[in-house]
Design an enzyme around this catalytic site. Structure first.
Site, PDB file in Angstrom:
ATOM      1  N   HIS A  92      -7.518  -5.830  -0.271  1.00 54.18           N
ATOM      2  CA  HIS A  92      -6.082  -5.139   0.151  1.00 54.18           C
ATOM      3  C   HIS A  92      -5.845  -5.307   1.544  1.00 54.18           C
ATOM      4  O   HIS A  92      -6.630  -5.321   2.404  1.00 54.18           O
ATOM      5  CB  HIS A  92      -6.512  -3.535  -0.041  1.00 54.18           C
ATOM      6  CG  HIS A  92      -5.498  -2.629   0.068  1.00 54.18           C
ATOM      7  ND1 HIS A  92      -4.565  -2.520  -0.904  1.00 54.18           N
ATOM      8  CD2 HIS A  92      -5.080  -1.805   1.026  1.00 54.18           C
ATOM      9  CE1 HIS A  92      -3.652  -1.517  -0.778  1.00 54.18           C
ATOM     10  NE2 HIS A  92      -3.987  -1.257   0.310  1.00 54.18           N
ATOM     11  N   GLU A 148      -8.702  -5.946  -4.598  1.00 55.32           N
ATOM     12  CA  GLU A 148      -8.265  -4.802  -3.709  1.00 55.32           C
ATOM     13  C   GLU A 148      -9.110  -4.177  -3.214  1.00 55.32           C
ATOM     14  O   GLU A 148      -9.113  -3.671  -2.289  1.00 55.32           O
ATOM     15  CB  GLU A 148      -7.121  -4.219  -4.698  1.00 55.32           C
ATOM     16  CG  GLU A 148      -5.890  -4.846  -5.218  1.00 55.32           C
ATOM     17  CD  GLU A 148      -4.943  -4.938  -3.987  1.00 55.32           C
ATOM     18  OE1 GLU A 148      -5.050  -4.021  -3.158  1.00 55.32           O
ATOM     19  OE2 GLU A 148      -3.752  -5.232  -4.224  1.00 55.32           O
ATOM     20  N   SER A 175       0.841  -1.211   0.077  1.00 57.29           N
ATOM     21  CA  SER A 175      -0.001  -0.005   0.167  1.00 57.29           C
ATOM     22  C   SER A 175       0.841   1.219  -0.092  1.00 57.29           C
ATOM     23  O   SER A 175       1.590   1.402  -0.950  1.00 57.29           O
ATOM     24  CB  SER A 175      -0.923  -0.045   1.293  1.00 57.29           C
ATOM     25  OG  SER A 175      -2.183   0.937   1.189  1.00 57.29           O
TER      26      SER A 175
END
Length: 534
Positions: free
Chosen positions: A438, A320, A197
Site C-alpha cells: 500500500h 497491499e 487509500s
C-alpha cells in the site's frame, strides 16, 4: 545581500473569483501554491460546511504551500504530518510552462490519503504528470480527523449539513476548480479526480454524492478496495462517540459554543491512541450517511447504479496489506511470532473492522485459512498474515468485486494491479520485505514521494520506465477517458471484463495484461469460507 528563489523566479498572475493570484514559473511549470478555496474553518466555522473565502483586490502571492490540517504525526511514514492549525483549506495549481488561459488542458485533481485522519497535499510532486502528461494538476488539503468527520447532538441539531465536513471541503475545492481552472489553462469540462487509500475512498464518496454532480468527468481509484460495498453507518449513529470524545477533550456542558471553544490540541489529544498501538484513533471517525452529502449507504447507491457513471480506472497493489503489517510492527516492535501465528490470525479475522476485512469468515474455517496461508510459503508469519488479510476481501479481492458491479453500469472500466516488489521504500525497514505494498505506487506518479516522514528513494532503470508507463496511462485517461492512445509504445489496456477478470499488471520489466486476477488472491477459496459470491 542574497535573493531568495521567490525573488529571482519569473512570476505569472491569474485572476480568480476571489481575486488575482501570483505564482512562480519554476522547473518548467507554473506553480500556484497555497490558494485559499474557502474561509478558515475556525471559531464559529468549526464543524460547519465550508464558507466562501473573503476576496482580495491586489495580487496575492501563491509561492508557498498552505498549512496542512490539524493532525498528530503518529509516525505513519507516507502520510502523517504534525499540525495544530485548523486554518488549512488551501489548494495548489500546477500547469506546464507557457500554457495560457484557454488552452483547455485536461485537469487532474488529487485527493491525498491518510485514513481521513492524517495526511495532506504538500508532499506530492506532480512534475511528471504536468510536464510529461501535459495536464493541469490541482491538489488540496481538507479537514480530517475529528475536525473533518464529527457527530455530536449539539452540532447535529444546528441548521446545516452535518458529519462529512472533510468531504464538503473537497466539494468546495472542486467547485473552485470548476469556476477558476480555465484561467490556468485547464478545461473545466474535463476534470479527473484521483486519490489513493482514503483519497480513493473520497473518490467513491464523490461518485455517490449528488452534490458532486458535474464537478468531475472521470475517476481514478488507487487502493480503494471494496469501500463502496462496505456498510456505511449514519452520522447520528456516532453521536455517543462525539460525546465521549468531547468529554475527553474537556467539555462539560456540551453546548455548541463550548465545543467550538475547545483547544485544537485538546481535541487531537483526546483521539490519540496509546503509544505502541496501531490504528486510526481512539474513537472511530470517517464518512457517514448524513442524508445529504451521502444520502444513503454507499453500498445501496452503488449496487443499484445510483452513482455518477463516468469512466473509471480502479486498482490495487500486489501486497497491499504489507504496509499495514509493517506499520503494526513499527508501532509494537514485534513481528508475528511463528508459534502464535494461528491464534493471531484467528483474532484478526474476528476483530478487524469491516473497512479492512470486508467479509465474515466462520470460526470453524479459521484453520483452513491458516493452512492456505502457511508461513513457510510466504517467508515469515508476518507475510503470511498480511497476505491472508489483504486477500480476504476489502483490498485485493475487493477490487474485483467492485469492478464487477461497476461494469454492470459503466462501459469504460479499467482494472490494474501494481507489482514492483524490489524497489526500495521510503519507510523504515521491518522484519520482512514490503514488496508491492500500500502506497508503494505513489513514488511512480509523484517523483521522490516519501510521504511526510519517510526518506526519498529515487527510481532507476526499469522502475523509471514503469513510472513513465503509469504517467502515460493516467494522463491519457484524463485526456480521453481511456488509458490507450493511437500508435502508443505502451501495451493496450482493455476494458474490464468480468468473465476474463482481466487487469493491467503494472510491473517491471514490462507491463502486460493478465486474466483471472482473482486466482492471484485465492478468490474461490475466500468465496467458499465466507459463503459469498465473488
Amino acid at each position: 545581500m542574497g535573493h531568495t528563489y521567490w525573488e529571482m523566479a519569473p512570476k505569472s498572475t491569474v485572476p480568480t473569483t476571489s481575486g488575482p493570484v501570483r505564482g512562480l514559473v519554476l522547473d518548467g511549470m507554473h506553480r500556484f501554491l497555497g490558494i485559499p478555496y474557502a474561509a478558515a474553518p475556525v471559531g464559529a466555522h468549526r464543524w460547519r460546511p465550508p464558507a466562501p473565502q473573503e476576496g482580495w483586490r491586489l495580487p496575492r502571492d501563491a509561492f508557498a504551500y498552505g498549512s496542512v490540517c490539524a493532525q498528530n504525526n503518529i509516525s505513519y511514514p507516507g502520510f502523517g504530518f504534525s499540525s495544530n492549525t485548523e486554518d488549512c483549506l488551501y489548494l495548489n495549481v500546477y500547469a506546464p510552462e507557457g500554457v495560457d488561459a484557454g488552452a483547455k488542458l485536461p485537469v487532474m485533481v488529487w485527493i491525498p490519503g491518510g485514513g481521513l485522519f492524517i495526511g495532506g497535499s504538500n508532499d506530492h510532486d506532480p512534475s511528471a504528470l504536468v510536464k510529461d502528461g501535459r495536464v493541469v494538476f490541482v491538489s488540496f488539503n481538507y479537514r480530517i480527523n475529528v475536525f473533518g468527520f464529527f457527530s455530536h447532538p449539539a452540532i447535529n441539531a444546528e441548521d446545516h449539513e452535518i458529519g462529512n465536513y472533510g468531504i464538503m471541503d473537497q466539494q468546495a475545492a472542486l467547485r473552485w476548480v470548476r469556476d477558476n481552472i480555465a484561467g490556468f489553462g485547464g478545461d473545466p469540462a474535463n476534470v479527473t479526480i484521483f486519490g489513493q487509500s482514503a483519497g480513493a475512498i473520497s473518490v467513491w464518496c464523490h461518485l455517490m454524492s449528488p452534490a458532486s454532480a458535474g464537478l468531475f468527468h472521470k475517476a481514478i481509484v488507487q487502493s480503494g478496495g471494496a469501500s463502496p460495498l462496505v456498510a456505511t453507518r449514519g452520522t447520528r449513529d456516532f453521536e455517543q462517540t462525539g460525546l465521549d470524545l468531547a468529554r475527553d477533550a474537556g467539555a462539560t456542558r456540551h453546548t455548541s459554543e463550548e465545543l467550538r471553544a475547545l483547544q485544537t490540541s485538546d481535541l487531537l489529544a483526546a483521539n490519540l491512541l496509546p503509544e505502541g498501538t496501531f490504528g486510526a484513533g481512539k474513537y472511530e471517525i470517517g464518512h457517514t450517511v448524513d442524508g445529504s452529502v451521502l444520502p444513503e449507504p454507499m453500498a445501496d447507491l452503488f449496487t443499484s447504479g445510483r452513482f455518477h457513471q463516468v469512466p473509471v480506472i480502479n486498482g490495487t497493489t500486489r501486497t497491499e496489506f504489507h504496509w499495514f503489517q509493517g506499520m503494526l510492527e513499527l508501532s509494537t516492535g514485534q513481528p508475528v511470532p511463528a508459534e502464535s501465528y494461528g491464534p493471531i490470525l484467528s483474532q484478526a479475522l474476528t476483530t478487524l473492522p469491516d473497512m479492512l476485512l470486508g467479509r465474515s469468515v466462520s470460526p470453524d474455517r479459521f484453520e483452513d485459512v491458516a493452512k492456505t496461508y502457511r508461513p513457510e510459503d510466504y517467508g515469515s508469519a508476518s507475510e503470511a498474515m498480511s497476505a491472508a488479510i489483504g486477500d480476504c476481501g476489502v483490498i485485493s479481492l475487493g477490487n474485483q468485486r467492485v469492478n464487477r458491479v461497476l461494469r454492470r453500469f459503466v462501459e469504460d472500466v479499467y482494472s490494474y494491479e501494481f507489482d514492483a516488489p524490489h524497489t526500495a521504500t521510503p519507510w523504515p525497514p521491518v522484519s520482512f520485505p514490503y514488496g508491492s505494498a500500500h502506497t508503494k505506487d505513489l513514488q511512480y506518479l509523484f517523483p521522490g514521494f516519501r510521504g511526510a516522514s519517510g526518506a526519498p528513494v529515487p527510481l532507476e532503470g526499469e522502475d523509471l520506465r514503469l513510472a513513465s508507463t503509469m504517467v502515460h496511462y493516467w494522463s491519457t485517461f484524463a485526456r480521453h477517458g481511456t488509458p490507450n492512445s493511437p500508435a502508443s509504445q505502451y501495451p493496450a489496456w482493455n476494458r474490464y471484463d468480468a468473465v476474463r477478470d482481466n487487469a493491467m499488471l503494472l510491473t517491471v520489466p514490462e507491463s502486460r495484461e493478465i486474466e483471472n486476477f482473482g486466482d492471484r488472491h485465492h478468490a474461490t477459496f475466500w468465496d467458499d469460507v465466507s459463503g459469498a459470491a465473488g
